[in-house]
Motif scaffolding. Structure first.
Motif, PDB file in Angstrom:
ATOM      1  N   TYR A  89      34.658  43.317  48.764  1.00  0.00           N
ATOM      2  CA  TYR A  89      35.694  43.765  47.823  1.00  0.00           C
ATOM      3  C   TYR A  89      36.498  44.950  48.383  1.00  0.00           C
ATOM      4  O   TYR A  89      37.717  44.990  48.287  1.00  0.00           O
ATOM      5  CB  TYR A  89      35.055  44.151  46.491  1.00  0.00           C
ATOM      6  CG  TYR A  89      36.029  44.675  45.478  1.00  0.00           C
ATOM      7  CD1 TYR A  89      36.864  43.808  44.789  1.00  0.00           C
ATOM      8  CD2 TYR A  89      36.121  46.036  45.214  1.00  0.00           C
ATOM      9  CE1 TYR A  89      37.769  44.277  43.857  1.00  0.00           C
ATOM     10  CE2 TYR A  89      37.015  46.518  44.289  1.00  0.00           C
ATOM     11  CZ  TYR A  89      37.843  45.633  43.614  1.00  0.00           C
ATOM     12  OH  TYR A  89      38.740  46.113  42.700  1.00  0.00           O
ATOM     13  N   THR A 131      39.424  44.109  51.468  1.00  0.00           N
ATOM     14  CA  THR A 131      40.438  43.053  51.431  1.00  0.00           C
ATOM     15  C   THR A 131      41.720  43.455  52.161  1.00  0.00           C
ATOM     16  O   THR A 131      42.368  42.614  52.774  1.00  0.00           O
ATOM     17  CB  THR A 131      40.767  42.655  49.990  1.00  0.00           C
ATOM     18  OG1 THR A 131      41.098  43.817  49.250  1.00  0.00           O
ATOM     19  CG2 THR A 131      39.606  41.944  49.345  1.00  0.00           C
ATOM     20  N   ILE A 167      31.200  41.799  46.003  1.00  0.00           N
ATOM     21  CA  ILE A 167      31.880  40.701  46.691  1.00  0.00           C
ATOM     22  C   ILE A 167      33.258  40.548  46.060  1.00  0.00           C
ATOM     23  O   ILE A 167      33.399  40.640  44.845  1.00  0.00           O
ATOM     24  CB  ILE A 167      31.071  39.390  46.540  1.00  0.00           C
ATOM     25  CG1 ILE A 167      29.818  39.427  47.392  1.00  0.00           C
ATOM     26  CG2 ILE A 167      31.884  38.174  46.884  1.00  0.00           C
ATOM     27  CD1 ILE A 167      30.037  39.207  48.853  1.00  0.00           C
ATOM     28  N   PHE A 168      34.268  40.311  46.875  1.00  0.00           N
ATOM     29  CA  PHE A 168      35.619  40.163  46.325  1.00  0.00           C
ATOM     30  C   PHE A 168      35.722  38.935  45.426  1.00  0.00           C
ATOM     31  O   PHE A 168      36.417  38.959  44.428  1.00  0.00           O
ATOM     32  CB  PHE A 168      36.641  40.071  47.457  1.00  0.00           C
ATOM     33  CG  PHE A 168      38.052  39.900  46.961  1.00  0.00           C
ATOM     34  CD1 PHE A 168      38.685  40.918  46.282  1.00  0.00           C
ATOM     35  CD2 PHE A 168      38.733  38.714  47.148  1.00  0.00           C
ATOM     36  CE1 PHE A 168      39.976  40.761  45.811  1.00  0.00           C
ATOM     37  CE2 PHE A 168      40.016  38.542  46.686  1.00  0.00           C
ATOM     38  CZ  PHE A 168      40.646  39.575  46.010  1.00  0.00           C
ATOM     39  N   TRP A 169      35.029  37.868  45.780  1.00  0.00           N
ATOM     40  CA  TRP A 169      35.180  36.598  45.061  1.00  0.00           C
ATOM     41  C   TRP A 169      34.204  36.467  43.901  1.00  0.00           C
ATOM     42  O   TRP A 169      33.942  35.369  43.427  1.00  0.00           O
ATOM     43  CB  TRP A 169      35.002  35.445  46.045  1.00  0.00           C
ATOM     44  CG  TRP A 169      35.939  35.575  47.186  1.00  0.00           C
ATOM     45  CD1 TRP A 169      35.645  36.055  48.437  1.00  0.00           C
ATOM     46  CD2 TRP A 169      37.341  35.289  47.205  1.00  0.00           C
ATOM     47  NE1 TRP A 169      36.769  36.076  49.211  1.00  0.00           N
ATOM     48  CE2 TRP A 169      37.827  35.604  48.486  1.00  0.00           C
ATOM     49  CE3 TRP A 169      38.222  34.784  46.260  1.00  0.00           C
ATOM     50  CZ2 TRP A 169      39.147  35.444  48.844  1.00  0.00           C
ATOM     51  CZ3 TRP A 169      39.550  34.627  46.614  1.00  0.00           C
ATOM     52  CH2 TRP A 169      39.995  34.954  47.902  1.00  0.00           C
ATOM     53  N   ASP A 170      33.662  37.566  43.382  1.00  0.00           N
ATOM     54  CA  ASP A 170      32.675  37.468  42.310  1.00  0.00           C
ATOM     55  C   ASP A 170      33.262  36.975  40.994  1.00  0.00           C
ATOM     56  O   ASP A 170      32.532  36.556  40.110  1.00  0.00           O
ATOM     57  CB  ASP A 170      31.928  38.782  42.113  1.00  0.00           C
ATOM     58  CG  ASP A 170      32.799  39.893  41.571  1.00  0.00           C
ATOM     59  OD1 ASP A 170      34.036  39.737  41.555  1.00  0.00           O
ATOM     60  OD2 ASP A 170      32.240  40.926  41.178  1.00  0.00           O
ATOM     61  N   LEU A 190      34.927  34.306  40.772  1.00  0.00           N
ATOM     62  CA  LEU A 190      34.814  32.844  40.853  1.00  0.00           C
ATOM     63  C   LEU A 190      33.366  32.372  40.817  1.00  0.00           C
ATOM     64  O   LEU A 190      33.061  31.344  40.220  1.00  0.00           O
ATOM     65  CB  LEU A 190      35.476  32.334  42.137  1.00  0.00           C
ATOM     66  CG  LEU A 190      36.991  32.496  42.236  1.00  0.00           C
ATOM     67  CD1 LEU A 190      37.484  32.047  43.599  1.00  0.00           C
ATOM     68  CD2 LEU A 190      37.675  31.697  41.145  1.00  0.00           C
ATOM     69  N   THR A 191      32.485  33.097  41.514  1.00  0.00           N
ATOM     70  CA  THR A 191      31.088  32.680  41.603  1.00  0.00           C
ATOM     71  C   THR A 191      30.196  33.892  41.848  1.00  0.00           C
ATOM     72  O   THR A 191      30.615  34.853  42.484  1.00  0.00           O
ATOM     73  CB  THR A 191      30.883  31.650  42.727  1.00  0.00           C
ATOM     74  OG1 THR A 191      29.507  31.278  42.760  1.00  0.00           O
ATOM     75  CG2 THR A 191      31.283  32.178  44.081  1.00  0.00           C
ATOM     76  N   LYS A 192      28.987  33.813  41.356  1.00  0.00           N
ATOM     77  CA  LYS A 192      27.993  34.871  41.592  1.00  0.00           C
ATOM     78  C   LYS A 192      27.043  34.487  42.726  1.00  0.00           C
ATOM     79  O   LYS A 192      26.120  35.225  43.033  1.00  0.00           O
ATOM     80  CB  LYS A 192      27.181  35.137  40.315  1.00  0.00           C
ATOM     81  CG  LYS A 192      28.017  35.594  39.158  1.00  0.00           C
ATOM     82  CD  LYS A 192      28.525  36.992  39.361  1.00  0.00           C
ATOM     83  CE  LYS A 192      29.274  37.448  38.122  1.00  0.00           C
ATOM     84  NZ  LYS A 192      30.172  38.542  38.402  1.00  0.00           N
ATOM     85  N   LEU A 214      35.574  38.928  52.463  1.00  0.00           N
ATOM     86  CA  LEU A 214      34.476  38.702  51.524  1.00  0.00           C
ATOM     87  C   LEU A 214      34.057  39.967  50.787  1.00  0.00           C
ATOM     88  O   LEU A 214      33.598  39.909  49.658  1.00  0.00           O
ATOM     89  CB  LEU A 214      33.267  38.115  52.254  1.00  0.00           C
ATOM     90  CG  LEU A 214      33.428  36.682  52.754  1.00  0.00           C
ATOM     91  CD1 LEU A 214      32.222  36.281  53.573  1.00  0.00           C
ATOM     92  CD2 LEU A 214      33.645  35.735  51.609  1.00  0.00           C
TER      93      LEU A 214
END
Length: 142
Positions: free
Chosen positions: A101, A104, A34-37, A39-41, A99
């Motif tokens: 990775y 993007t 996930i691209f936003w990993d 920030l959060t898992k 979303l």
């Protein structure tokens, strides 16, 4: 000099984004991320153990390719000629791509293509029934 036909330009941008999204989805099957990993898992469940996000990106990418090229059975339909439908569906493709990775870049390409489609829509452009043709001017009677 001729005028820029914005919907043809947007179509080329979205074709590139769709091809890139398909390639990124296939790569995502092998290296799920996930691209936003950072920030959060919490979103990791979308890519592993079952590749939900990769499948969504693959379907949306193939759908974008089929719509923009277009396939024979889609060409000339009201769905193919609708810029409004593109302005509704392509933000969803951009969100799904943002979303994942590996996808993007296609998300950014989709946003640029959306801007070009919105520009075409605001200037009253139409998508012709036969793909990659120019709208015909009405014949003037002399």
């Amino acid at each position: 000099m001729g005028k820029l036909i914005k919907n043809h330009w947007a179509r080329l941008i979205v074709l590139v984004a769709s091809m890139y999204q398909v390639a990124a989805a296939i790569e995502g099957f092998f290296w799920p991320k996930i691209f936003w990993d950072f920030l959060t898992k919490n979103l990791d469940g979308a890519v592993k153990p079952f590749p939900v996000l990769q499948i969504i990106n693959l379907v949306l990418g193939l759908g974008g390719l089929a719509w923009e090229w277009p396939l024979k059975y889609l060409a000339g339909t009201a769905f193919h000629r609708s810029i409004e439908a593109r302005l509704v569906i392509y933000p969803l493709s951009a969100l799904a791509a943002a979303l994942l990775y590996q996808a993007t870049n296609p998300a950014l390409y989709y946003l640029i293509g959306l801007g070009a489609y919105f520009w075409a829509f605001s200037e009253g452009e139409i998508v012709c029934e036969e793909p990659w043709t120019l709208p015909q001017r009405p014949r003037s009677r002399s």
